[in-house]
Design an enzyme around this catalytic site. Structure first.
Site, short mmCIF file in Angstrom:
data_model
loop_
_atom_site.label_atom_id
_atom_site.label_comp_id
_atom_site.label_asym_id
_atom_site.label_seq_id
_atom_site.Cartn_x
_atom_site.Cartn_y
_atom_site.Cartn_z
CB THR A 185 -0.84 0.01 1.14
OG1 THR A 185 -0.02 0.38 2.32
CG2 THR A 185 -1.76 -1.16 1.39
CD GLU A 330 -4.69 -1.79 3.59
OE1 GLU A 330 -5.35 -1.43 2.34
OE2 GLU A 330 -3.89 -1.12 4.09
CE LYS A 441 -14.63 17.90 16.62
NZ LYS A 441 -14.43 16.94 17.80
CD1 TRP A 446 -17.48 15.45 13.34
CD2 TRP A 446 -15.50 15.56 12.69
NE1 TRP A 446 -16.70 14.82 14.43
CE2 TRP A 446 -15.64 15.17 14.05
CE3 TRP A 446 -14.29 16.05 12.08
CZ2 TRP A 446 -14.22 14.91 14.64
CZ3 TRP A 446 -13.04 15.68 12.95
CH2 TRP A 446 -13.18 15.15 14.13
P1 AMP Z 1 -5.76 2.03 -1.86
O1 AMP Z 1 -5.41 0.82 -0.84
O2 AMP Z 1 -4.64 2.80 -2.22
O3 AMP Z 1 -6.50 1.42 -2.95
O4 AMP Z 1 -6.51 3.07 -1.09
C1 AMP Z 1 -7.67 2.66 -0.39
C2 AMP Z 1 -8.41 4.12 0.11
O5 AMP Z 1 -8.76 4.84 -0.91
C3 AMP Z 1 -9.90 3.88 0.98
O6 AMP Z 1 -9.55 3.39 2.16
C4 AMP Z 1 -10.41 5.04 0.58
O7 AMP Z 1 -9.81 6.32 1.43
C5 AMP Z 1 -10.08 5.48 -0.77
N1 AMP Z 1 -11.14 5.20 -1.73
C6 AMP Z 1 -11.26 3.98 -2.53
N2 AMP Z 1 -12.37 3.94 -3.02
C7 AMP Z 1 -12.82 5.08 -2.66
C8 AMP Z 1 -14.26 5.81 -3.30
N3 AMP Z 1 -14.80 5.30 -4.10
N4 AMP Z 1 -14.50 7.15 -2.65
C9 AMP Z 1 -13.69 7.58 -1.94
N5 AMP Z 1 -12.51 7.14 -1.40
C10 AMP Z 1 -12.27 5.78 -1.86
#
Ligand code: AMP
Length: 544
Positions: A185, A330, A441, A446
């Site tokens: 990640t 994850e 905040k 929020w």
């Molecule tokens: P990654 O592991 O790089 O794919 O990132 C995962 C994170 O991307 C998630 O925990 C979210 O914060 C963000 N994320 C994934 N899909 C979306 C979505 N459709 N809308 C908003 N945030 C998203």
């Protein structure tokens, strides 16, 4: 009493074997780094995968060895996915957009033995190869004619490596919990953390995501995964398509609107998947040229919040249904997708869009809870928000060799803490309010940065927007809106704020607007908010 059914292990090789046998002529089409379009069927793909498996064994690669790839979406990368996992080794996909020192960190942390690299990324590897501690050699994903004159030690030509090998391989019987692939990640703080998928988790994720209300690919589909194979296995699509025998179209290095459009058109693409920024450039190209997407029926968009204006434009101007999805590295990665339920058919168009703009509906196999700071469950009413927790058979239970990340990211009773703040409703629709660290905040209330960004980008003169909290002596934090305009000088701060005001609560209207040429992005295409916070930490708001 135990059931009396066969205990057949869930193996990644079974996917390609099935497709080769029953969809042997169905095409896998790739735009290559060398230039031409390459095409072959699942049958020929499996023959080359078997050759590669023989070649890997010949290199001395054994079960559990980590073998890295640094490559675009293409047929050779597809072959590596299946051959490496099939022999019991671990396919470690490296994101070339990571910072160089992060690439060095993950190669050494994973103890990669070989790196298979596309021509594009050979110069990148040359600059860091001296710092690798475990790599024995490099294989360049090309033929002899295109082999570069490289400084990489022991560089092997891929086509030569597999050329003389047999087209059959004696695939080992593995335990289904055997590790199959590894993806780090790209966290915004600290070093990346490794997520280690198993054969079992990969197959279960592929089966679940192929459900009709999820990706729903069929043997009649032509599927273009724009989402890269170096980021969460292209959302598992290289594993999902062989189940139904869907045609796959790999875009290679061609991520610009024109190159993508060409493939959508010539390969009659019916379904696609990718992050919002990719679709922004495709829509921009379509607007400029007046071209349409006659074959495309649907696309899954996720990885970052999809603005309502994008969903509407796809629907109204191109008759393409957007399914808004959410997931994480994850989670293999899919947790939700946005197909409406049958009972929602009678809602008004506006009410339907209210659902479609949410991050989607929980898919079978994933459990979700929203909890408050004390860890107590919040009601599933679509309003109460808190941290989103998930668990399920394709959700990570810990990070690879990383106690630091594991302790912070999992609850004591085994849920993954997503770090996303969201609501959940009784139908399973989840809506992200913000990343927990991006929420603003202000005076005890929020403010969601995502809400403000979505409204800002629906303005016709705005290309991209980000909202961050700026320290404020009276309110604690106040929102600052950072905008990339379509045309410099056309949009004013007052016009931007006047556009936002009717759609948001008074306290959410940003205190200031800054116009910039571009926003910084992370390696996975998300706006790099931490970088923005650092850059604007001294910004003086006019309300101070
Ligand atoms: P990654 O592991 O790089 O794919 O990132 C995962 C994170 O991307 C998630 O925990 C979210 O914060 C963000 N994320 C994934 N899909 C979306 C979505 N459709 N809308 C908003 N945030 C998203």
């Amino acid at each position: 009493m135990r059931g009396l059914m066969m205990d057949t292990p869930l193996m990644i090789t079974s996917l390609i074997r099935h497709a080769a046998q029953y969809h042997g002529d169905t095409e896998i089409v790739s735009r290559t780094v060398e230039g031409p379009i390459h095409r072959y069927g699942y049958r020929d793909a499996f023959a080359r995968i078997s050759k590669l498996a023989n070649a890997l064994t010949g290199l001395g690669i054994e079960q559990d060895d980590r073998i890295a790839t640094l490559a675009w979406n293409g047929y050779r990368h597809f072959e590596l996915y299946y051959a490496i996992s099939g022999i019991g080794a671990v396919c470690h996909t490296i994101n070339p957009r990571l910072a160089r020192d992060q690439i060095v960190y993950i190669v050494n942390h994973a103890r990669d033995q070989y790196i298979f690299v596309d021509l594009t990324f050979v110069p990148l590897l040359e600059t860091v190869a001296a710092q690798f501690t475990s790599v024995k050699g490099f294989v360049v994903l090309t033929d002899r004619e295109h082999m570069p004159d490289t400084r990489l030690a022991n560089a092997i030509c891929y086509e030569e490596l597999i050329a003389g090998e047999p087209t059959v391989f004696d695939w080992p019987d593995l335990d289904e919990t055997q590790a199959a692939s590894l993806c780090y990640t790209s966290g915004t703080t600290g070093n990346p953390k490794g997520v280690l998928y198993s054969h079992r988790s990969t197959i279960l994720h592929a089966l679940a995501t192929n459900g009709a209300d999820v990706f729903g690919f069929t043997s009649r589909d032509s599927v273009l995964p724009v989402v890269p194979m170096f980021h969460v296995n292209a959302w598992g699509i290289p594993y999902t398509c062989p189940i139904s025998g869907a045609k796959i179209v790999f875009p290679g290095p061609g991520y610009d609107g024109k190159s993508l459009y060409e493939l959508f058109d010539t390969e009659k693409v019916t379904a696609a998947a990718g992050v919002p920024t990719i679709w922004m450039s495709l829509l921009e190209y379509l607007r400029e040229t007046g071209k349409k997407l006659p074959y495309l029926e649907r696309t899954v968009i996720g990885g970052a919040a999809v603005p309502r204006s994008m969903i509407e434009e796809f629907q109204n101007d191109y008759n393409v249904r957007v399914s808004h999805a959410w997931g994480m590295t994850e989670m293999s990665p899919v947790g939700t997708t946005g197909k409406l339920k049958g009972s929602m058919e009678n809602l008004s168009e506006q009410e339907k869009y209210d659902y479609r703009v949410k991050q989607g509906r929980v898919i079978y196999g994933v459990e979700m809870e929203v909890v408050n700071d004390e860890g107590s469950r919040r009601p599933r009413d679509g309003k109460a928000f808190g941290e989103l927790l998930v668990r399920g058979p394709w959700v990570a239970s810990s990070y690879y060799n990383d106690e630091r990340g594991t302790a912070a990211s999992f609850t004591e009773d085994g849920w993954l803490r997503t770090g996303d703040v969201s609501t959940l409703d009784a139908d399973g629709f989840m809506q992200i309010v913000d990343r927990s660290k991006d929420l603003i905040k202000s005076g005890g209330e929020w403010i969601s940065s995502i809400d403000l960004e979505n409204i800002a980008v629906s303005h016709p003169d705005v290309l991209e927007a980000a909202v961050i909290g700026i320290a404020h002596p009276k309110w604690g934090e106040r929102p600052l809106l950072i905008v990339v305009p379509r045309e410099a000088g056309k949009l004013s701060k007052d016009a931007m704020l006047a556009y936002l005001a009717p759609s948001v609560a008074k306290i959410s209207v940003p205190d200031d607007v800054v116009f910039v040429d571009e926003l910084p992005h992370t390696a996975t295409g998300k706006v790099y908010k931490m970088g923005l916070r650092e850059k604007y930490c001294g910004h003086i708001l006019p309300t101070e």
